[in-house]
Design a protein around this motif. Structure first.
Motif, PDB file in Angstrom:
ATOM      1  N   ARG A 158       0.678  -1.330   0.061  1.00  0.00           N
ATOM      2  CA  ARG A 158      -0.154   0.013   0.076  1.00  0.00           C
ATOM      3  C   ARG A 158       0.910   1.338  -0.029  1.00  0.00           C
ATOM      4  O   ARG A 158       0.505   2.317  -0.813  1.00  0.00           O
ATOM      5  CB  ARG A 158      -0.872   0.020   1.136  1.00  0.00           C
ATOM      6  CG  ARG A 158      -2.038  -0.923   0.868  1.00  0.00           C
ATOM      7  CD  ARG A 158      -3.095  -0.905   1.965  1.00  0.00           C
ATOM      8  NE  ARG A 158      -4.031   0.034   2.006  1.00  0.00           N
ATOM      9  CZ  ARG A 158      -4.730   0.744   2.756  1.00  0.00           C
ATOM     10  NH1 ARG A 158      -4.227   0.241   4.089  1.00  0.00           N
ATOM     11  NH2 ARG A 158      -5.431   1.602   2.770  1.00  0.00           N
TER      12      ARG A 158
ATOM     13  N   HIS B 170       0.623   4.208  -2.759  1.00  0.00           N
ATOM     14  CA  HIS B 170       0.633   5.443  -2.474  1.00  0.00           C
ATOM     15  C   HIS B 170       1.505   6.412  -2.855  1.00  0.00           C
ATOM     16  O   HIS B 170       1.299   7.462  -3.354  1.00  0.00           O
ATOM     17  CB  HIS B 170       0.359   5.708  -0.806  1.00  0.00           C
ATOM     18  CG  HIS B 170      -1.107   5.189  -0.490  1.00  0.00           C
ATOM     19  ND1 HIS B 170      -1.832   5.878   0.501  1.00  0.00           N
ATOM     20  CD2 HIS B 170      -1.752   3.963  -0.821  1.00  0.00           C
ATOM     21  CE1 HIS B 170      -2.965   5.304   0.626  1.00  0.00           C
ATOM     22  NE2 HIS B 170      -3.092   4.252  -0.106  1.00  0.00           N
TER      23      HIS B 170
ATOM     24  N   SER C  48       1.322  -2.824  -7.563  1.00  0.00           N
ATOM     25  CA  SER C  48       1.391  -1.418  -7.313  1.00  0.00           C
ATOM     26  C   SER C  48       1.339  -0.627  -8.586  1.00  0.00           C
ATOM     27  O   SER C  48       0.348   0.273  -8.858  1.00  0.00           O
ATOM     28  CB  SER C  48       2.690  -0.732  -6.525  1.00  0.00           C
ATOM     29  OG  SER C  48       2.462  -1.277  -5.345  1.00  0.00           O
TER      30      SER C  48
ATOM     31  N   SER D 288      -3.537   9.529  -1.616  1.00  0.00           N
ATOM     32  CA  SER D 288      -3.103   9.027  -0.165  1.00  0.00           C
ATOM     33  C   SER D 288      -3.561   9.989   0.792  1.00  0.00           C
ATOM     34  O   SER D 288      -3.386  11.199   0.795  1.00  0.00           O
ATOM     35  CB  SER D 288      -1.783   8.901   0.002  1.00  0.00           C
ATOM     36  OG  SER D 288      -1.254   8.518   1.009  1.00  0.00           O
TER      37      SER D 288
END
Lengths: 178, 178
Positions: free
Chosen positions: A21, A25, A47, B137
């Motif tokens: 994650r 991000h 990703s 994000s």
């Protein structure tokens, strides 16, 4: 951002599972806040897929690349290499130099580490830069750095080829087809 | 930041495992970039421990709280409640109002969601604010928002009670006992 020399972000190091994650991000933040391209290492293809998918839906142009040799991206870069690290020099002292590089037509590469970054990256970097010398988040550091580099202009960026667009609202959610 | 009215960050929603690192990064970013306190929900005690540990080592003052009733933190807040969401109004249009609130002595609460945020939060918030209307994000949004709220002053914050301090370096790492 399109009419300037390229601003790219290299995510160095990625531990599958643990970093998924954060790495995603990093890529999404690079895209949203004005970078032109993100480069991931070989283990971060998940990703990369996510960031490509967001670009397909919400627009570009934004490049997403997966490389087997992330350090070659650093060694072959022709403009300033900026390593974001809590041990570096204050962003507020460096941002003027970075803007001057862009204005002089030099592409800028930001390096954002996940696991411990090896010392050769500190040595190769033209700037080791800290957004405070406190431990916090590589995503936060990248965001503040890009916002300062572009002086807020990235917030007004236009997107091309989106199949959905969020309309700012005081309350609630509004998504339209542009 | 100490001499101003309180700036707090509430992390709303937390899925253990999946959100651990993001929630920790929300807390560390709040601390590093000038907030006075972070409030976590009941399932995020691991993140709370990490942020407390960093505060013990790198200094404060910074408050870390775990609450069973995060929505009560919102409903009982006496100053502006600012919900960060990609569906909201542009930060560049709202930051002036937020600074004015701080200058008028009103405490500001930022709400940062993990999983989907329920509609009552949108309705209760005095401001729903977006750092771009793009998906990226919550850590990046919080970082840019705090940097803009404090206009960079948070980068020069002094820390009290630290047992280690990072000295900015052009290359390499230097950590001292202050």
């Amino acid at each position: 951002m399109n009419d300037e020399p390229e601003v790219a972000v290299l995510r160095l190091g990625h531990r599958p599972g643990r970093d998924d994650r954060m790495t995603t991000h990093v890529g999404l933040t690079a895209r949203a806040l004005g970078a032109d391209r993100v480069v991931f290492g070989p283990k971060a293809s998940g990703s990369a897929d996510t960031v490509r998918d967001i670009t397909d839906r919400f627009g570009g142009p934004f490049g997403v690349e997966v490389t087997d040799a992330p350090k070659a991206t650093i060694s072959e870069w022709t403009g300033p290499v900026v390593h974001l690290t809590m041990y570096g020099l204050p962003i507020q002292n460096v941002q003027g130099d970075l803007r001057a590089s862009l204005e002089a037509g030099e592409p800028v590469l930001f390096v954002v580490g996940a696991e411990k970054v090896s010392f050769d990256v500190y040595e190769r970097a033209d700037y080791n830069v800290a957004v405070t010398n406190q431990p916090h988040s590589e995503v936060a550091s990248l965001a503040v750095t890009l916002d300062r580099l572009f002086d807020g202009a990235e917030l007004d960026r236009e997107w091309v080829g989106a199949d959905r667009e969020v309309i700012p609202m005081e309350t609630g959610k509004r998504v339209v087809e542009p």
